[in-house]
Design an enzyme around this catalytic site. Structure first.
Site, PDB file in Angstrom:
ATOM      1  N   CYS B  45       0.821  -1.212   0.000  1.00 37.42           N
ATOM      2  CA  CYS B  45       0.000   0.000   0.000  1.00 37.42           C
ATOM      3  C   CYS B  45       0.857   1.265   0.000  1.00 37.42           C
ATOM      4  CB  CYS B  45      -0.972  -0.004   1.161  1.00 37.42           C
ATOM      5  SG  CYS B  45      -0.199  -0.362   2.718  1.00 37.42           S
ATOM      6  N   HIS B  90      18.996  -0.123  -0.960  1.00 34.97           N
ATOM      7  CA  HIS B  90      17.574   0.183  -0.867  1.00 34.97           C
ATOM      8  C   HIS B  90      16.765  -1.101  -0.622  1.00 34.97           C
ATOM      9  CE1 HIS B  90      13.817   2.302  -1.635  1.00 34.97           C
ATOM     10  NE2 HIS B  90      13.469   1.289  -2.427  1.00 34.97           N
TER      11      HIS B  90
END
Lengths: 270, 411
Positions: B45, B90
């Site tokens: 989300c 990352h």
């Protein structure tokens, strides 16, 4: 088996549990459970050795009584040590047990002798019953301390470090109640057996008055604690506080009586 | 050598109206992947990301544009493009929850594992991404074990649940009373339901709103007048109404405690202004927490998490270095060099174990070296002729040239 080995085991296991209090690792828990079982076995073996060498149950003197109390308390803590959620309770008990054991280690090795009074069956039964009851009170007192610490942590919201990850309050309260009930029942039986023993060997009340009064007082405090819980619903903090008061009273009376009235139990060693 | 690249559209750089429209499935990527390219999409989300090798950024952006209907230039403006060690770092940060909205949360690791499983099923990952993703899982696990970043709840609802568990232990059999049917109460109630709470009652001045929340949570809606009775029957009370005056008074709780025979009760008041009189906290065995108290605890946890995050970043740097070394080793030249180093160390070991004169040692060494070279001749020639990653990786595994060869397929 010597008291030195037993004491060393108690100290090592205490350090193990303190380490576990800070670093909750399964490997540490496995090791300290094993050490705990070794502590109890070694201690029991030591008591049997004492029994064998003196030819009588080694609970006749205050020092021997304390020694037996530590052993019984350790056994009473065993089920909690084996349960993951409560095993940490031993971290609060074992260091105290190790200190008391260190304190009595030297006199414990030099108290042989035989009892003056004829004891038959009542005396060992009375003594064992009372010590068993006191062992449950030790459990109750330690759990009370943990309850009060944990309750304070919960109220202030300090519950996330490993040190403050203690068993839930309701679980501690249940343990407290069960220990108090078992301890109270054992002490009551012990007092009745004590009366039977005193009458069997013809002890006069004046000989045993300090012990009877002290025992009766402690019994009353614990009776009050159970009564308040069952009749009025005192749970948790109040039960913990009253248990601690009763326990401190029990310890103080033990010290005072044994210092001020040696041989007040109507027996002595020759 | 192929480099890992990443395109990330996340909560930090893209507004929700873009995030909610962009979603990439493994099947979408299959269409643009060349034979030796790899890719793995991640959709949550708060982020949509694609990790890939040998792909053109432009073709991927075009794919995203086609899938979402958002203008390509706009996507390029909000997306973050990383390559090489930055992309690997990352990925490791995402897996460890260090790039999440709630610092250190662990849900993302499960989502990443799910995304990887889908990519594996679609056969769009290979040596490099497999290794990178396994490494990211391992890094996340290390961070969980070696730091306490995830040990502290960072929401009022989570904290409330944790406090209740410290009082009652397993709360699945506890009775819960929700007072008010607003969002805050709903969030807290859902957290309790996640922990297995079965008995949930909802009280609200408007019964229909209580019924709606009850239907959502699988609880029971009750009229507001039942409040006193329910206080006596509930172990956990969460209140969040819009009332301007306290609706739970000390007298109500004191009466309830009599009926409960002083069984503990925890009251979480997340309403502003407060729904519960302050004096309620003085009732015996009643644990009252208001929003300020809970927030103060949660804030302390944020500070703690940030401290732990610094330690976690050190672990990530360490793991990125290890991964980069592995990536560098994936060339035929360095693999051949490693093979000859291995040969040298074996010869040295064998010579050390022999107790023969120095002159004879030289003879033995030459003999051993000649034998080893003959043995290595075929794999070395093969690697020179076929310097492809899959062969290099196999040789490295067969000869155990990497220290972590054995845990390559661990999650």
């Amino acid at each position: 088996m010597t008291i030195t080995i037993v004491l060393a085991l108690y100290i090592i296991t205490s350090l193990g549990f303190i380490t576990y209090l800070f670093f909750r690792k399964d490997s540490i828990l496995f090791l300290i459970r094993f050490l705990y079982a070794a502590c109890i076995s070694a201690h029991a073996l030591f008591v049997i050795t004492l029994w064998h060498s003196s030819g009588r149950l080694p609970v006749a003197t205050p020092v021997e009584g304390l020694n037996a109390l530590i052993l019984f308390s350790s056994i009473a803590f065993m089920p909690f040590v084996m349960k993951r959620s409560t095993s940490i309770l031993a971290a609060f008990f074992l260091p105290v047990a190790a200190c008391v054991l260190a304190f009595i280690a030297s006199p414990l090795q030099s108290t042989p002798g035989v009892l003056t009074a004829s004891c038959q069956y009542w005396y060992p039964l009375h003594t064992l019953s009372v010590i068993m009851g006191e062992a449950f009170f030790v459990v109750a007192a330690i759990v009370s301390v943990v309850y009060l610490i944990h309750e304070r942590n919960i109220r202030t919201g300090s519950i996330h470090s490993s040190v403050s990850a203690l068993p839930p309050l309701t679980m501690l309260d249940s343990i407290l109640y069960i220990s108090l009930s078992l301890g109270f029942a054992a002490i009551t039986v012990g007092m009745i057996l004590g009366g039977l023993w005193a009458s069997a060997v013809g002890l006069r009340f004046s000989h045993i008055a300090p012990k009877v009064i002290a025992g009766g007082l402690t019994w009353l405090v614990f009776a009050l604690s159970l009564h308040q819980r069952l009749a009025i619903g005192w749970k948790g903090r109040r039960t913990a506080i009253i248990t601690l008061i009763g326990f401190v009273l029990m310890v103080l009376l033990f010290i005072i009586i044994n210092l001020a009235f040696p041989g007040s139990h109507g027996i002595r060693l020759i | 050598m192929e480099r890992i690249c990443c395109i990330s559209i996340n909560h930090k750089n893209a507004p929700v109206d873009i995030r909610e429209r962009i979603r990439v499935e493994p099947a979408d990527l299959q269409a643009i992947l060349t034979h030796d390219a790899e890719a793995c999409p991640l959709n949550t989300c708060n982020r949509t990301e694609v990790y890939f090798t040998t792909l053109e950024k432009a073709s991927l952006l075009k794919l995203l544009e086609g899938l979402s209907g958002v203008d390509g230039a706009r996507i390029e403006k909000v997306c973050e493009y990383l390559s090489g060690s930055d992309a690997v770092r990352h990925l490791f940060m995402v897996a460890s929850g260090l790039d999440s909205l709630v610092l250190g949360e662990s849900q993302i690791l499960g989502q990443l594992k799910g995304a990887y499983r889908q990519a594996l099923a679609a056969n769009i990952t290979d040596t490099i991404l497999n290794k990178a993703l396994h490494r990211s899982f391992r890094t996340a696990k290390r961070i969980r074990t070696e730091t306490s970043i995830g040990a502290f709840p960072v929401s009022v609802a989570s904290e409330a649940v944790e406090l209740a568990e410290h009082i009652f232990g397993d709360i699945s059999d506890s009775s819960v009373l929700i007072v008010g049917a607003g969002d805050m109460a709903g969030i807290a109630a859902k957290r309790l339901k996640d922990r297995g709470v079965k008995h949930m009652h909802i009280i609200n001045r408007t019964l229909s709103a209580a019924c709606d929340l009850a239907a959502e949570l699988g609880g029971y809606a009750l009229p507001f007048e039942r409040m006193s009775d329910e206080l006596a029957a509930s172990d956990i009370v969460i209140t969040s109404t819009g009332s301007m005056h306290p609706i739970i008074t000390r007298d109500m709780v004191a009466s309830a405690m009599k009926v409960r025979k002083n069984r503990p009760i925890i009251i979480i008041d997340i309403a502003v202004p407060r729904d519960v009189e302050e004096a309620v906290g003085k009732c015996y065995n009643c644990y009252l927490y208001d929003i300020d108290g809970l927030k103060a605890i949660v804030d302390k946890h944020f500070v703690h998490r940030e401290t732990e995050a610094k330690r976690a970043l050190e672990i990530i740097d360490e793991e990125v270095d290890k991964f980069e070394k592995w990536l560098d080793s994936l060339s035929a030249r360095s693999t051949i060099k490693d093979l000859f180093n291995l040969m040298d160390s074996h010869i040295a070991d064998q010579l050390d174990s022999l107790s023969i004169p120095e002159g004879e040692k030289t003879v033995v060494e030459n003999t051993l070296r000649a034998s080893y070279k003959r043995l290595l001749h075929r794999p070395v020639s093969f690697l020179k002729e076929h310097p492809e990653i899959k062969y290099i990786e196999n040789v490295r595994r067969i000869f155990q040239l990497d220290e972590d060869f054995s845990d390559r397929h661990k999650g």
